[in-house]
Write a protein that holds these residues in place. Structure first.
Motif, PDB file in Angstrom:
ATOM      1  N   THR A  18       0.829  -1.186   0.041  1.00 16.00           N
ATOM      2  CA  THR A  18      -0.041   0.080  -0.010  1.00 16.00           C
ATOM      3  C   THR A  18       0.631   1.329  -0.109  1.00 16.00           C
ATOM      4  O   THR A  18       0.586   2.164  -0.675  1.00 16.00           O
ATOM      5  N   VAL A  19       1.939   1.170   0.832  1.00 15.98           N
ATOM      6  CA  VAL A  19       2.780   2.492   1.061  1.00 15.98           C
ATOM      7  C   VAL A  19       3.571   2.668  -0.489  1.00 15.98           C
ATOM      8  O   VAL A  19       3.636   3.874  -0.955  1.00 15.98           O
ATOM      9  N   MET A  20       4.099   1.272  -1.067  1.00 18.61           N
ATOM     10  CA  MET A  20       4.624   1.561  -2.398  1.00 18.61           C
ATOM     11  C   MET A  20       3.874   2.082  -3.551  1.00 18.61           C
ATOM     12  O   MET A  20       4.036   2.917  -4.300  1.00 18.61           O
ATOM     13  N   ALA A  21       2.537   1.607  -3.472  1.00 19.92           N
ATOM     14  CA  ALA A  21       1.621   1.943  -4.384  1.00 19.92           C
ATOM     15  C   ALA A  21       1.449   3.484  -4.337  1.00 19.92           C
ATOM     16  O   ALA A  21       1.259   4.301  -5.488  1.00 19.92           O
ATOM     17  N   GLY A  22       1.286   3.830  -3.047  1.00 11.45           N
ATOM     18  CA  GLY A  22       1.032   5.382  -2.824  1.00 11.45           C
ATOM     19  C   GLY A  22       2.188   6.166  -3.231  1.00 11.45           C
ATOM     20  O   GLY A  22       2.072   7.621  -3.747  1.00 11.45           O
ATOM     21  N   ARG A  23       3.513   5.800  -3.017  1.00 13.35           N
ATOM     22  CA  ARG A  23       4.480   6.586  -3.577  1.00 13.35           C
ATOM     23  C   ARG A  23       4.637   6.600  -4.869  1.00 13.35           C
ATOM     24  O   ARG A  23       5.220   7.452  -5.542  1.00 13.35           O
ATOM     25  N   LEU A  24       4.525   5.362  -5.498  1.00 15.75           N
ATOM     26  CA  LEU A  24       4.575   5.315  -6.931  1.00 15.75           C
ATOM     27  C   LEU A  24       3.454   6.202  -7.704  1.00 15.75           C
ATOM     28  O   LEU A  24       4.078   6.965  -8.620  1.00 15.75           O
ATOM     29  N   ALA A  25       2.393   6.149  -7.057  1.00 13.55           N
ATOM     30  CA  ALA A  25       1.454   7.152  -7.797  1.00 13.55           C
ATOM     31  C   ALA A  25       1.894   8.774  -7.541  1.00 13.55           C
ATOM     32  O   ALA A  25       1.578   9.548  -8.289  1.00 13.55           O
ATOM     33  N   ALA A  26       2.265   8.836  -6.416  1.00 11.97           N
ATOM     34  CA  ALA A  26       2.529  10.420  -6.137  1.00 11.97           C
ATOM     35  C   ALA A  26       3.663  10.868  -6.711  1.00 11.97           C
ATOM     36  O   ALA A  26       3.962  12.019  -7.232  1.00 11.97           O
ATOM     37  N   THR A  29       7.606  16.464   7.869  1.00 12.49           N
ATOM     38  CA  THR A  29       8.668  16.099   8.410  1.00 12.49           C
ATOM     39  C   THR A  29       9.428  14.860   7.817  1.00 12.49           C
ATOM     40  O   THR A  29      10.527  14.564   7.843  1.00 12.49           O
ATOM     41  N   VAL A  30       8.853  14.263   6.549  1.00 11.70           N
ATOM     42  CA  VAL A  30       9.660  13.434   5.835  1.00 11.70           C
ATOM     43  C   VAL A  30      10.347  13.751   5.052  1.00 11.70           C
ATOM     44  O   VAL A  30       9.994  14.444   3.935  1.00 11.70           O
ATOM     45  N   ARG A  31      11.735  13.403   4.985  1.00 10.53           N
ATOM     46  CA  ARG A  31      12.693  13.951   4.151  1.00 10.53           C
ATOM     47  C   ARG A  31      12.896  13.045   2.713  1.00 10.53           C
ATOM     48  O   ARG A  31      13.702  12.110   3.041  1.00 10.53           O
ATOM     49  N   MET A  32      12.261  13.432   1.783  1.00 10.46           N
ATOM     50  CA  MET A  32      12.061  12.729   0.796  1.00 10.46           C
ATOM     51  C   MET A  32      11.862  13.587  -0.418  1.00 10.46           C
ATOM     52  O   MET A  32      11.557  14.782  -0.411  1.00 10.46           O
ATOM     53  N   GLU A  33      12.529  13.053  -1.545  1.00 12.54           N
ATOM     54  CA  GLU A  33      12.317  13.911  -2.645  1.00 12.54           C
ATOM     55  C   GLU A  33      10.885  14.013  -3.475  1.00 12.54           C
ATOM     56  O   GLU A  33      10.664  15.004  -4.064  1.00 12.54           O
ATOM     57  N   GLY A  34       9.996  12.992  -3.324  1.00 13.69           N
ATOM     58  CA  GLY A  34       8.779  12.876  -3.802  1.00 13.69           C
ATOM     59  C   GLY A  34       7.582  13.929  -3.235  1.00 13.69           C
ATOM     60  O   GLY A  34       8.116  14.412  -2.009  1.00 13.69           O
ATOM     61  N   PRO A  35       6.707  14.040  -3.590  1.00 13.74           N
ATOM     62  CA  PRO A  35       5.648  15.082  -2.984  1.00 13.74           C
ATOM     63  C   PRO A  35       4.887  14.285  -1.648  1.00 13.74           C
ATOM     64  O   PRO A  35       4.854  13.225  -1.737  1.00 13.74           O
ATOM     65  N   VAL A  36       4.777  15.298  -0.751  1.00 11.07           N
ATOM     66  CA  VAL A  36       3.724  14.758   0.353  1.00 11.07           C
ATOM     67  C   VAL A  36       2.243  14.754   0.135  1.00 11.07           C
ATOM     68  O   VAL A  36       1.931  15.396  -0.619  1.00 11.07           O
ATOM     69  N   ARG A  37       1.756  13.417   0.447  1.00 14.09           N
ATOM     70  CA  ARG A  37       0.378  13.446   0.560  1.00 14.09           C
ATOM     71  C   ARG A  37       0.076  12.821   1.608  1.00 14.09           C
ATOM     72  O   ARG A  37      -0.086  11.948   2.328  1.00 14.09           O
ATOM     73  N   PRO A  38      -0.540  14.084   2.341  1.00 12.47           N
ATOM     74  CA  PRO A  38      -1.024  13.834   3.872  1.00 12.47           C
ATOM     75  C   PRO A  38      -2.208  13.147   3.979  1.00 12.47           C
ATOM     76  O   PRO A  38      -3.174  12.879   3.045  1.00 12.47           O
ATOM     77  N   ARG A  85      10.617   7.129   3.915  1.00 12.26           N
ATOM     78  CA  ARG A  85      11.917   7.701   3.023  1.00 12.26           C
ATOM     79  C   ARG A  85      12.358   6.549   2.020  1.00 12.26           C
ATOM     80  O   ARG A  85      12.626   6.723   0.820  1.00 12.26           O
ATOM     81  N   THR A  86      12.283   5.286   2.529  1.00 15.85           N
ATOM     82  CA  THR A  86      12.776   4.218   1.761  1.00 15.85           C
ATOM     83  C   THR A  86      11.976   3.700   0.598  1.00 15.85           C
ATOM     84  O   THR A  86      12.163   3.777  -0.443  1.00 15.85           O
ATOM     85  N   ALA A  87      10.491   3.920   1.102  1.00 14.48           N
ATOM     86  CA  ALA A  87       9.813   3.673  -0.186  1.00 14.48           C
ATOM     87  C   ALA A  87       9.561   4.881  -1.189  1.00 14.48           C
ATOM     88  O   ALA A  87       9.595   4.371  -2.394  1.00 14.48           O
ATOM     89  N   ASP A  88       9.922   5.909  -0.693  1.00 15.75           N
ATOM     90  CA  ASP A  88       9.888   7.011  -1.804  1.00 15.75           C
ATOM     91  C   ASP A  88      10.920   7.096  -2.803  1.00 15.75           C
ATOM     92  O   ASP A  88      11.007   7.163  -3.927  1.00 15.75           O
ATOM     93  N   ALA A  89      12.304   6.572  -2.132  1.00 15.29           N
ATOM     94  CA  ALA A  89      13.281   6.651  -2.931  1.00 15.29           C
ATOM     95  C   ALA A  89      13.385   5.332  -3.866  1.00 15.29           C
ATOM     96  O   ALA A  89      13.748   5.541  -5.159  1.00 15.29           O
ATOM     97  N   LEU A  90      12.791   4.426  -3.385  1.00 20.30           N
ATOM     98  CA  LEU A  90      12.584   3.361  -4.370  1.00 20.30           C
ATOM     99  C   LEU A  90      11.651   3.469  -5.521  1.00 20.30           C
ATOM    100  O   LEU A  90      11.894   2.955  -6.567  1.00 20.30           O
ATOM    101  N   ILE A 128      12.553   3.091  -9.359  1.00 15.46           N
ATOM    102  CA  ILE A 128      11.497   2.230 -10.377  1.00 15.46           C
ATOM    103  C   ILE A 128      11.258   3.073 -11.531  1.00 15.46           C
ATOM    104  O   ILE A 128      11.441   2.744 -12.712  1.00 15.46           O
ATOM    105  N   LEU A 129      10.432   4.257 -11.359  1.00 22.15           N
ATOM    106  CA  LEU A 129       9.707   5.120 -12.151  1.00 22.15           C
ATOM    107  C   LEU A 129      10.791   5.665 -13.052  1.00 22.15           C
ATOM    108  O   LEU A 129      10.750   5.783 -14.464  1.00 22.15           O
ATOM    109  N   THR A 130      12.082   6.050 -12.592  1.00 22.01           N
ATOM    110  CA  THR A 130      13.200   6.489 -13.356  1.00 22.01           C
ATOM    111  C   THR A 130      13.760   5.555 -14.401  1.00 22.01           C
ATOM    112  O   THR A 130      14.115   5.598 -15.550  1.00 22.01           O
ATOM    113  N   GLY A 131      13.683   4.108 -13.996  1.00 22.14           N
ATOM    114  CA  GLY A 131      14.282   3.149 -14.740  1.00 22.14           C
ATOM    115  C   GLY A 131      13.594   2.831 -15.973  1.00 22.14           C
ATOM    116  O   GLY A 131      13.649   2.432 -16.978  1.00 22.14           O
TER     117      GLY A 131
END
Length: 624
Positions: free
Chosen positions: A18-26, A77-86, A609-614, A618-621
């Motif tokens: 679920t977290v990974m699907a959310g980060r991929l979509a975001a 507070t989450v230090r990540m490159e992707g957008p926050v989805r509260p 943070r881990t999920a966002d980076a991954l 994946i998307l960049t690849g």
């Protein structure tokens, strides 16, 4: 002109999926633009909860996290490159639906399932217009490829069973995996079959058939962690018994008559430390002072690869004292006899387990209950002596059990009392130490032997014992069950032998064997890719397309870890090659320690943070 959509198959639709699907979509708008993207999630269980958090399990199975500690949504507070989805924490979610939840409440796994299911729905419903989320209620049984194209074959009874999903990338997020019994466990099972006994191998409580355990009979239970607590609840209250409240928070157990008699024990002989139930007060914790990346790198420069126990533990234990006493001196100065600054100046120059440090603490902290004894904390029964073995009236077993009842009740009370907030600071120190050690592993500073034998066999056990214990209520229930005679502690040093047609159990303080026809290994299965039951992973392993993580010492000695090998979260095959389109994430995967547990709101959650980076990897690849 129709643009072919990019397709990502995510195997596992539990919290990690679920977290990974959310980060991929975001991250999709930033990295793939308007190109159509399909996210296919495969799981035989409903999405959100998956197998572990499925609704169809006993109401007696609880989380060991408080409601205030649980969110599935990122924040600023989450230090990540992707957008926050509260989004709402479980407490906010419940309040918005007329289900107010005490932040200190430990939700049942059924309650968590409802929240997780809703979170998954939000991921699917709020995905960008070009992102489509599809669910396949089936089991992924194989993964093959042709060129860059990946193919996931499904089986089962769901609507998607029998299909083959074509994908540009595949992400494995199966979470906790079943494994086949190891040789020792197979031997116990065979012995049980030959003699009409019952043996339950390591398991997840919701998956075990404990209804077959006969009432009234002795049952030996190896392990006193969270699986034991779950098993205990199912074999006592789950058999119709009930707990009645008494004075001072104590409980009295009223048996139904259908319970077995439980004989639990372990190496340490005590349950995990109770979860601390009072909230943090927002006072900043100190920065690490003794075990830091700098001190560890200096040690490495002098002596080469580090050993956790020899090189790092003395600094780690001293760091734990630093966190503990900082809180005691600054938050409860009335229980100390000098200033924090003067104490710290003296503490700086002392080794953690030397007599000078003990003398400093004794002179500065008058109350013995306010002093930190790391050795006693981690092994509270060590060095204890009880009366000579014999009958219940004063023999060693009964004295041991009285001591354990007092210890358990005292731990539950202390961890519910904010006047002992130095205990919470100690846990913050342990989290800090663990983070430093993980950083050293990432930089290759820990020896292969220490990583394999000390981190996993010892330090992670210490970490779980201190930070992953049950709610205080469960310990009060355990104490009440002991007083009722339903639980009879075996204590430390538990030994079990299969002989004379039974399971014979003894311990350091219970030398006279307890003979039982039932043995339950009350612990979770260990990671082992070679014994995994998951058909997709098993097929990849047997074909050499996936392999177990193995460290190699400086002398060439291999140290297999049992976890799925990855490099940058890409699957590594038996020849050491990282696959460009196959990824894996989870607690049983290399690099997976940071994905354990749920995230606290506004705490820069590591798994986010881990999920966002991954997701971005994946998307960049896929753009190339």
């Amino acid at each position: 002109m129709t643009v072919e959509p990019l397709r990502i198959v995510v195997v596992g639709a539990g919290p990690g999926g679920t977290v990974m699907a959310g980060r991929l979509a975001a991250n999709a708008p930033d990295l793939v633009g308007d190109r159509p993207l399909e996210l296919h999630l495969v799981d035989p269980y409903p999405p959100g909860g998956g197998r572990v958090w499925r609704r169809e399990q006993s109401r007696l199975l609880w989380m060991n996290s408080q409601a205030r500690e649980i969110t599935m949504f990122t924040d600023d507070t989450v230090r990540m490159e992707g957008p926050v989805r509260p989004g709402p924490s479980i407490v906010e979610w419940g309040a918005a639906r007329g289900r107010p939840m005490d932040p200190a409440h430990f939700p049942s796994r059924r309650e968590q399932n409802a929240y997780l299911g809703w979170c998954f729905e939000q991921v699917a419903e709020t995905a960008p217009a070009n992102v489509r989320v599809r669910v396949h209620r089936a089991t992924a049984v194989d993964l093959t490829e042709s060129g860059d194209r990946q193919f996931v074959r499904l089986a089962g009874r769901g609507a998607g069973a029998g299909a083959v999903l074509a994908a540009d990338a595949v992400l494995l997020v199966q979470g906790s995996l079943h494994t086949e019994p190891d040789p020792a466990q197979r031997g116990l099972a065979a012995y049980a079959g030959e003699h009409g006994l019952m043996y339950v191998p390591p398991h997840y409580a919701a998956d075990a058939d404990l209804d077959a355990v006969p009432a009234g009979e002795p049952v030996v239970m190896r392990g006193m962690g969270l699986t034991f607590v779950d098993d205990m609840a199912l074999l006592a209250e789950g058999r119709g018994g009930r707990f009645e409240p008494g004075p001072g928070g104590a409980l009295t157990y009223r048996p139904s008559g259908r319970e077995p008699v439980m004989y639990p024990g372990s190496r340490r002989g005590v349950p995990y430390l109770s979860k601390i139930t009072y909230a943090r007060d927002g006072v900043p914790r100190p920065a690490p002072r003794y075990l830091t990346p700098g001190t560890a790198e200096a040690l490495y420069a002098r002596s080469g690869p580090l050993d956790l126990e020899r090189d790092l533990w003395p600094l780690a234990a001293k760091e734990l004292g630093h966190f503990y006493y900082h809180r005691l001196f600054t938050a409860h100065p009335e229980r100390t006899s000098r200033s924090w600054a003067s104490f710290l100046a003296a503490y700086d120059g002392l080794v953690w387990d030397g007599p000078e440090r003990a003398a400093l603490v004794a002179a500065s902290v008058p109350g013995e209950g306010d002093r930190l004894d790391v050795r006693a904390l981690l092994d509270p029964a060590s060095g204890l002596r009880f009366g000579a073995s014999g009958g219940a009236a004063g023999g060693a077993p009964e004295e041991l059990r009285r001591w354990l009842r007092g210890y358990i009740a005292g731990n539950a009370a202390r961890h519910s009392d904010p006047s002992h907030s130095a205990d919470l600071a100690l846990l913050d120190g342990l989290l800090t130490v663990f983070g430093v050690i993980l950083g050293l592993i990432d930089r290759g500073l820990l020896s292969a032997r220490s990583h394999a034998e000390e981190l996993f066999e010892w330090f992670q056990s210490v970490f779980s014992y201190c930070t992953s214990g049950p709610p205080p209520r469960r310990l009060r229930e355990l104490e009440a069950l002991s007083r009722a005679g339903i639980v009879r502690f075996m204590g430390p040093g538990l030994r079990v032998e299969a002989r004379d047609g039974v399971f014979a159990a003894s311990g350091t303080h219970v030398p006279e064997p307890v003979r039982a026809r039932v043995l339950i290994d009350s612990r979770q299965p260990s990671a082992s890719l070679a014994r995994v039951r998951d058909p997709l992973l098993r097929g990849l392993y047997e074909r050499g397309e996936a392999t177990a993580e193995t460290l190699v010492g400086a002398d060439g000695t291999p140290y297999p870890l049992g976890r799925l090998a990855v490099r940058g979260h890409r699957l590594v095959d038996a020849r050491g090659r990282a696959h460009p389109r196959r990824y894996a994430l989870g607690a049983r995967v290399g690099q997976g320690l940071l994905m354990a547990g749920f995230n606290r709101p506004r705490a820069n959650g590591s798994s986010f943070r881990t999920a966002d980076a991954l997701a971005r990897t994946i998307l960049t690849g896929l753009r190339r």
